[in-house]
Design a protein around this motif. Structure first.
Motif, PDB file in Angstrom:
ATOM      1  N   SER A 160      -2.125  -2.143   5.220  1.00  0.00           N
ATOM      2  CA  SER A 160      -0.799  -2.507   5.974  1.00  0.00           C
ATOM      3  C   SER A 160      -1.260  -3.787   6.615  1.00  0.00           C
ATOM      4  CB  SER A 160      -0.852  -1.259   7.177  1.00  0.00           C
ATOM      5  OG  SER A 160       0.157  -1.893   8.079  1.00  0.00           O
ATOM      6  N   THR A 161       0.019  -4.528   6.592  1.00  0.00           N
ATOM      7  CA  THR A 161      -0.090  -6.057   7.155  1.00  0.00           C
ATOM      8  C   THR A 161      -0.449  -5.918   8.616  1.00  0.00           C
ATOM      9  OG1 THR A 161       2.129  -6.168   7.194  1.00  0.00           O
ATOM     10  CG2 THR A 161       1.211  -6.848   5.111  1.00  0.00           C
ATOM     11  N   SER A 162       0.098  -4.884   9.165  1.00  0.00           N
ATOM     12  CA  SER A 162       0.100  -4.752  10.764  1.00  0.00           C
ATOM     13  C   SER A 162      -1.314  -3.913  11.328  1.00  0.00           C
ATOM     14  CB  SER A 162       1.253  -3.903  11.130  1.00  0.00           C
ATOM     15  OG  SER A 162       1.200  -2.723  10.654  1.00  0.00           O
ATOM     16  N   SER A 163      -1.869  -3.411  10.365  1.00  0.00           N
ATOM     17  CA  SER A 163      -3.357  -2.914  10.900  1.00  0.00           C
ATOM     18  C   SER A 163      -4.443  -3.222   9.921  1.00  0.00           C
ATOM     19  CB  SER A 163      -3.083  -1.297  10.897  1.00  0.00           C
ATOM     20  OG  SER A 163      -2.977  -0.861   9.673  1.00  0.00           O
ATOM     21  N   ARG A 164      -5.703  -2.954  10.237  1.00  0.00           N
ATOM     22  CA  ARG A 164      -6.626  -3.023   9.290  1.00  0.00           C
ATOM     23  C   ARG A 164      -7.068  -1.991   8.624  1.00  0.00           C
ATOM     24  NH1 ARG A 164     -10.457  -7.344  10.973  1.00  0.00           N
ATOM     25  NH2 ARG A 164      -9.278  -8.655  12.719  1.00  0.00           N
ATOM     26  N   VAL A 165      -6.156  -1.062   8.271  1.00  0.00           N
ATOM     27  CA  VAL A 165      -6.411   0.201   7.572  1.00  0.00           C
ATOM     28  C   VAL A 165      -6.326  -0.192   6.020  1.00  0.00           C
ATOM     29  CG1 VAL A 165      -5.714   2.313   7.126  1.00  0.00           C
ATOM     30  CG2 VAL A 165      -5.437   1.797   9.319  1.00  0.00           C
ATOM     31  N   ARG A 166      -7.027   0.269   5.211  1.00  0.00           N
ATOM     32  CA  ARG A 166      -7.099  -0.064   3.977  1.00  0.00           C
ATOM     33  C   ARG A 166      -7.488   1.305   3.274  1.00  0.00           C
ATOM     34  NH1 ARG A 166      -9.256  -5.184   0.453  1.00  0.00           N
ATOM     35  NH2 ARG A 166      -8.228  -4.797  -1.555  1.00  0.00           N
ATOM     36  N   VAL A 167      -6.954   1.709   2.336  1.00  0.00           N
ATOM     37  CA  VAL A 167      -7.184   3.148   1.976  1.00  0.00           C
ATOM     38  C   VAL A 167      -7.567   2.795   0.131  1.00  0.00           C
ATOM     39  CG1 VAL A 167      -6.236   5.450   1.106  1.00  0.00           C
ATOM     40  CG2 VAL A 167      -5.670   4.270   3.348  1.00  0.00           C
ATOM     41  N   ASN A 168      -8.542   3.048  -0.207  1.00  0.00           N
ATOM     42  CA  ASN A 168      -8.832   3.128  -1.860  1.00  0.00           C
ATOM     43  C   ASN A 168      -8.281   4.423  -2.351  1.00  0.00           C
ATOM     44  OD1 ASN A 168     -10.045   2.695  -4.170  1.00  0.00           O
ATOM     45  ND2 ASN A 168     -11.869   1.677  -3.646  1.00  0.00           N
ATOM     46  N   ASN A 169      -7.369   4.330  -3.151  1.00  0.00           N
ATOM     47  CA  ASN A 169      -7.152   5.815  -3.842  1.00  0.00           C
ATOM     48  C   ASN A 169      -6.986   5.203  -5.349  1.00  0.00           C
ATOM     49  OD1 ASN A 169      -7.242   7.713  -1.980  1.00  0.00           O
ATOM     50  ND2 ASN A 169      -5.136   8.158  -1.991  1.00  0.00           N
ATOM     51  N   THR A 170      -7.940   4.653  -5.812  1.00  0.00           N
ATOM     52  CA  THR A 170      -8.233   4.218  -7.281  1.00  0.00           C
ATOM     53  C   THR A 170      -8.674   5.567  -8.013  1.00  0.00           C
ATOM     54  OG1 THR A 170     -10.367   3.466  -6.851  1.00  0.00           O
ATOM     55  CG2 THR A 170      -8.448   1.753  -6.534  1.00  0.00           C
ATOM     56  N   PHE A 171      -8.421   5.627  -9.444  1.00  0.00           N
ATOM     57  CA  PHE A 171      -9.069   6.549 -10.061  1.00  0.00           C
ATOM     58  C   PHE A 171     -10.681   6.608 -10.026  1.00  0.00           C
ATOM     59  CE2 PHE A 171      -5.458   6.434 -13.574  1.00  0.00           C
ATOM     60  CZ  PHE A 171      -4.486   6.991 -12.672  1.00  0.00           C
ATOM     61  N   ASP A 172     -11.016   5.296  -9.814  1.00  0.00           N
ATOM     62  CA  ASP A 172     -12.615   5.289  -9.768  1.00  0.00           C
ATOM     63  C   ASP A 172     -13.123   5.978  -8.654  1.00  0.00           C
ATOM     64  OD1 ASP A 172     -10.962   2.595 -10.605  1.00  0.00           O
ATOM     65  OD2 ASP A 172     -13.097   2.022 -11.323  1.00  0.00           O
ATOM     66  N   SER A 173     -12.401   5.727  -7.318  1.00  0.00           N
ATOM     67  CA  SER A 173     -13.092   6.335  -6.118  1.00  0.00           C
ATOM     68  C   SER A 173     -12.805   7.754  -6.241  1.00  0.00           C
ATOM     69  CB  SER A 173     -12.120   5.814  -4.889  1.00  0.00           C
ATOM     70  OG  SER A 173     -10.848   6.283  -5.000  1.00  0.00           O
ATOM     71  N   VAL A 174     -11.784   8.246  -6.898  1.00  0.00           N
ATOM     72  CA  VAL A 174     -11.582   9.655  -7.064  1.00  0.00           C
ATOM     73  C   VAL A 174     -12.512  10.312  -7.873  1.00  0.00           C
ATOM     74  CG1 VAL A 174     -10.113  11.460  -7.751  1.00  0.00           C
ATOM     75  CG2 VAL A 174      -9.178   9.703  -6.353  1.00  0.00           C
ATOM     76  N   LEU A 175     -12.857   9.490  -9.098  1.00  0.00           N
ATOM     77  CA  LEU A 175     -13.855   9.862  -9.981  1.00  0.00           C
ATOM     78  C   LEU A 175     -15.096  10.098  -9.317  1.00  0.00           C
ATOM     79  CD1 LEU A 175     -14.841  10.841 -12.872  1.00  0.00           C
ATOM     80  CD2 LEU A 175     -15.142   8.324 -13.078  1.00  0.00           C
ATOM     81  N   GLU A 176     -15.600   9.031  -8.483  1.00  0.00           N
ATOM     82  CA  GLU A 176     -17.048   9.129  -8.234  1.00  0.00           C
ATOM     83  C   GLU A 176     -16.944  10.282  -7.096  1.00  0.00           C
ATOM     84  OE1 GLU A 176     -19.387   7.402  -8.983  1.00  0.00           O
ATOM     85  OE2 GLU A 176     -17.957   6.842 -10.472  1.00  0.00           O
ATOM     86  N   ASP A 177     -16.061  10.596  -6.355  1.00  0.00           N
ATOM     87  CA  ASP A 177     -15.952  11.575  -5.162  1.00  0.00           C
ATOM     88  C   ASP A 177     -16.164  13.086  -6.041  1.00  0.00           C
ATOM     89  OD1 ASP A 177     -15.797  10.117  -2.966  1.00  0.00           O
ATOM     90  OD2 ASP A 177     -13.631  10.503  -2.735  1.00  0.00           O
ATOM     91  N   VAL A 178     -15.372  13.379  -7.049  1.00  0.00           N
ATOM     92  CA  VAL A 178     -15.267  14.351  -7.964  1.00  0.00           C
ATOM     93  C   VAL A 178     -16.871  14.445  -8.628  1.00  0.00           C
ATOM     94  CG1 VAL A 178     -14.430  15.489  -9.853  1.00  0.00           C
ATOM     95  CG2 VAL A 178     -12.948  14.439  -8.109  1.00  0.00           C
ATOM     96  N   TRP A 179     -17.099  13.291  -9.129  1.00  0.00           N
ATOM     97  CA  TRP A 179     -18.268  13.295  -9.858  1.00  0.00           C
ATOM     98  C   TRP A 179     -19.588  13.737  -8.748  1.00  0.00           C
ATOM     99  CZ3 TRP A 179     -19.569  12.861 -14.982  1.00  0.00           C
ATOM    100  CH2 TRP A 179     -20.820  12.500 -15.363  1.00  0.00           C
ATOM    101  N   GLU A 180     -19.775  13.229  -7.742  1.00  0.00           N
ATOM    102  CA  GLU A 180     -20.833  13.611  -6.685  1.00  0.00           C
ATOM    103  C   GLU A 180     -20.646  15.015  -6.618  1.00  0.00           C
ATOM    104  OE1 GLU A 180     -23.521  11.593  -6.006  1.00  0.00           O
ATOM    105  OE2 GLU A 180     -22.640  10.300  -7.578  1.00  0.00           O
TER     106      GLU A 180
END
Length: 193
Positions: A160-180
């Protein structure tokens, strides 16, 4: 008694004494030889036991080293197989196209959107080759715009341009979570018999 008789008696006595000394010497020599042979047998036996013990230790060390090396090679082979599986999954994610890629991207964007107010101005980053897909999807979201490229297999990075929130919902991040989360189960399925 005559002198010859006395001389002969002395000689007989000397011979008897010499024979006695010789017999004692032979007996002592036999005793020394027997002791030496017993000592030699004991030393040979001790050396044989020592050599056998050393051979057993070296055999055990060699066997342990071989087992350890085999275990390391098995673990390395498992790591290689798991790495190849991971790479294959990444390739399949990159190759996703059409409706399947669009549906997954929408799902990831929807999940990321839950972190932002409905009035927020939101920037979305994605894989360079997904720009057209993301631009198309973002027409369904008010306040959302494609902001640029992000080096990933697919999916989105949303901020968001108004907050410092950044959400990484890439295939990479999902794959790493599922992998682990599933690595142990995956390893069990691949390697346990």
């Amino acid at each position: 008694m005559s002198l010859d008789t006395v001389v002969e008696d002395i000689r007989d006595e000397a011979r008897a004494r010499a024979e006695e000394i010789r017999s004692q010497g032979e007996a002592r020599a036999e005793e020394i030889i027997a002791d030496a042979e017993a000592d030699a047998e004991r030393i040979v036996e001790e050396r044989e036991q020592s050599v056998e013990k050393q051979i057993a230790q070296e055999r055990e060390q060699t066997l342990s080293s071989a087992k350890l090396e085999a275990k390391q090679q098995r673990l390395e082979a498992r790591r290689d197989v798991l790495q190849r599986v991971h790479e294959q999954v990444e390739e399949e994610l990159v190759d996703l196209s059409g409706t399947k890629r669009e549906n997954l991207t929408r799902t990831l964007l929807d999940d990321a959107s839950e972190e932002f107010d409905s009035t927020a101005t939101v920037q979305v980053y994605g894989r360079p080759s997904d720009e057209a897909l993301l631009t198309k999807i973002l027409t369904d979201y008010d306040g959302y715009s494609f902001a640029g490229e992000y080096d990933c297999l697919g999916g989105v990075v949303v901020e968001s341009t108004s907050s410092r929130v950044r959400v990484n919902n890439t295939f990479d991040s999902v794959l790493e979570d599922v992998w682990e989360d599933n690595l142990k189960e995956l390893s069990t399925r691949l390697f346990d018999q």
